[in-house]
Design a protein around this motif. Structure first.
Motif, PDB file in Angstrom:
ATOM      1  N   ALA A 167      53.123  53.130  42.845  1.00  0.00           N
ATOM      2  CA  ALA A 167      51.754  52.786  41.905  1.00  0.00           C
ATOM      3  C   ALA A 167      52.075  50.911  41.735  1.00  0.00           C
ATOM      4  N   ALA A 168      53.288  50.360  41.257  1.00  0.00           N
ATOM      5  CA  ALA A 168      53.000  48.738  40.819  1.00  0.00           C
ATOM      6  C   ALA A 168      52.327  47.870  41.556  1.00  0.00           C
ATOM      7  N   PHE A 169      52.560  48.640  43.107  1.00  0.00           N
ATOM      8  CA  PHE A 169      52.493  46.785  44.439  1.00  0.00           C
ATOM      9  C   PHE A 169      50.997  47.594  44.478  1.00  0.00           C
ATOM     10  N   ILE A 170      50.204  48.581  44.314  1.00  0.00           N
ATOM     11  CA  ILE A 170      49.026  49.357  44.402  1.00  0.00           C
ATOM     12  C   ILE A 170      47.793  49.267  43.738  1.00  0.00           C
ATOM     13  N   VAL A 171      48.770  48.934  42.412  1.00  0.00           N
ATOM     14  CA  VAL A 171      47.729  48.608  41.169  1.00  0.00           C
ATOM     15  C   VAL A 171      47.401  47.493  41.480  1.00  0.00           C
ATOM     16  N   GLY A 172      48.893  46.637  41.674  1.00  0.00           N
ATOM     17  CA  GLY A 172      48.360  44.896  41.472  1.00  0.00           C
ATOM     18  C   GLY A 172      47.793  44.646  42.433  1.00  0.00           C
ATOM     19  N   TYR A 173      47.361  44.961  43.691  1.00  0.00           N
ATOM     20  CA  TYR A 173      46.864  45.033  44.466  1.00  0.00           C
ATOM     21  C   TYR A 173      45.476  45.252  44.751  1.00  0.00           C
ATOM     22  N   LEU A 174      45.389  46.554  44.081  1.00  0.00           N
ATOM     23  CA  LEU A 174      43.576  46.460  44.067  1.00  0.00           C
ATOM     24  C   LEU A 174      43.281  45.923  42.714  1.00  0.00           C
ATOM     25  N   MET A 175      43.972  45.111  42.046  1.00  0.00           N
ATOM     26  CA  MET A 175      43.223  44.089  40.668  1.00  0.00           C
ATOM     27  C   MET A 175      42.828  43.445  41.289  1.00  0.00           C
ATOM     28  N   ILE A 176      43.431  42.374  42.138  1.00  0.00           N
ATOM     29  CA  ILE A 176      43.708  41.348  43.416  1.00  0.00           C
ATOM     30  C   ILE A 176      41.860  42.018  43.321  1.00  0.00           C
ATOM     31  N   VAL A 177      41.799  42.730  44.460  1.00  0.00           N
ATOM     32  CA  VAL A 177      40.586  43.476  44.813  1.00  0.00           C
ATOM     33  C   VAL A 177      39.376  43.097  43.576  1.00  0.00           C
ATOM     34  N   LEU A 178      39.388  43.961  42.670  1.00  0.00           N
ATOM     35  CA  LEU A 178      39.155  43.751  42.026  1.00  0.00           C
ATOM     36  C   LEU A 178      38.379  42.370  40.992  1.00  0.00           C
ATOM     37  N   TYR A 179      39.190  41.866  41.352  1.00  0.00           N
ATOM     38  CA  TYR A 179      39.073  40.383  40.953  1.00  0.00           C
ATOM     39  C   TYR A 179      38.464  39.625  42.041  1.00  0.00           C
ATOM     40  N   ALA A 180      39.122  39.933  42.553  1.00  0.00           N
ATOM     41  CA  ALA A 180      37.399  39.486  44.861  1.00  0.00           C
ATOM     42  C   ALA A 180      36.032  39.252  44.145  1.00  0.00           C
ATOM     43  N   ILE A 181      36.247  40.628  43.970  1.00  0.00           N
ATOM     44  CA  ILE A 181      34.712  41.455  43.871  1.00  0.00           C
ATOM     45  C   ILE A 181      33.759  40.636  42.733  1.00  0.00           C
ATOM     46  N   ALA A 182      34.573  40.727  41.600  1.00  0.00           N
ATOM     47  CA  ALA A 182      33.929  40.517  40.439  1.00  0.00           C
ATOM     48  C   ALA A 182      33.858  39.174  39.420  1.00  0.00           C
ATOM     49  N   ILE A 183      35.097  37.670  40.372  1.00  0.00           N
ATOM     50  CA  ILE A 183      34.329  36.787  40.069  1.00  0.00           C
ATOM     51  C   ILE A 183      33.199  36.210  41.284  1.00  0.00           C
ATOM     52  N   PRO A 184      32.853  36.623  42.410  1.00  0.00           N
ATOM     53  CA  PRO A 184      32.160  36.021  42.578  1.00  0.00           C
ATOM     54  C   PRO A 184      30.350  36.714  42.228  1.00  0.00           C
ATOM     55  N   VAL A 185      30.616  37.864  41.314  1.00  0.00           N
ATOM     56  CA  VAL A 185      29.039  38.405  41.437  1.00  0.00           C
ATOM     57  C   VAL A 185      29.039  37.757  40.119  1.00  0.00           C
ATOM     58  N   LEU A 186      30.099  37.777  38.693  1.00  0.00           N
ATOM     59  CA  LEU A 186      29.505  37.307  38.165  1.00  0.00           C
ATOM     60  C   LEU A 186      28.979  36.294  37.629  1.00  0.00           C
TER      61      LEU A 186
END
Length: 105
Positions: free
Chosen positions: A75-94
């Motif tokens: 769960a720790a590394f899956i959540v970590g990878y999901l956080m990176i994907v979330l930031y990769a989407i959120a930063i350009p959108v913002l």
């Protein structure tokens, strides 16, 4: 016939478990720390990297039987990878939204 000592009860037989390996600790502390670091990724991206690394290390130890917490490490590394994907989407959108509202003029 020989008399039994102390009231006639025979001595108790001792039971042993031969070739029993010593009990191993199933400590999942490393997996717990990894999950905490990954979840702190909601606050900032910096803590996600240690969470992913520690998650992989804890998962490898759990697979070898050296520690517990295999599911938590996963769960720790899956959540970590999901956080990176979330930031990769959120930063350009913002940044795009900010540019459309004149933040970079």
């Amino acid at each position: 016939m020989a008399q039994q000592p102390f009231g006639g009860f025979p001595p108790q037989q001792q039971y042993a478990f031969p070739n029993q390996p010593p009990a191993r600790s199933k400590d999942s502390g490393l997996a717990t720390v990894a999950l905490i670091f990954s979840l702190f990724g909601l606050i900032g991206l910096v803590s996600v990297i240690p969470g992913i690394v520690l998650g992989h290390v804890a998962f490898a130890k759990a697979r070898r039987g050296e520690a517990g917490g295999k599911g938590m490490a996963l769960a720790a590394f899956i959540v970590g990878y999901l956080m990176i994907v979330l930031y990769a989407i959120a930063i350009p959108v913002l940044l795009n939204v900010a540019a459309k509202h004149g933040a970079f003029r």
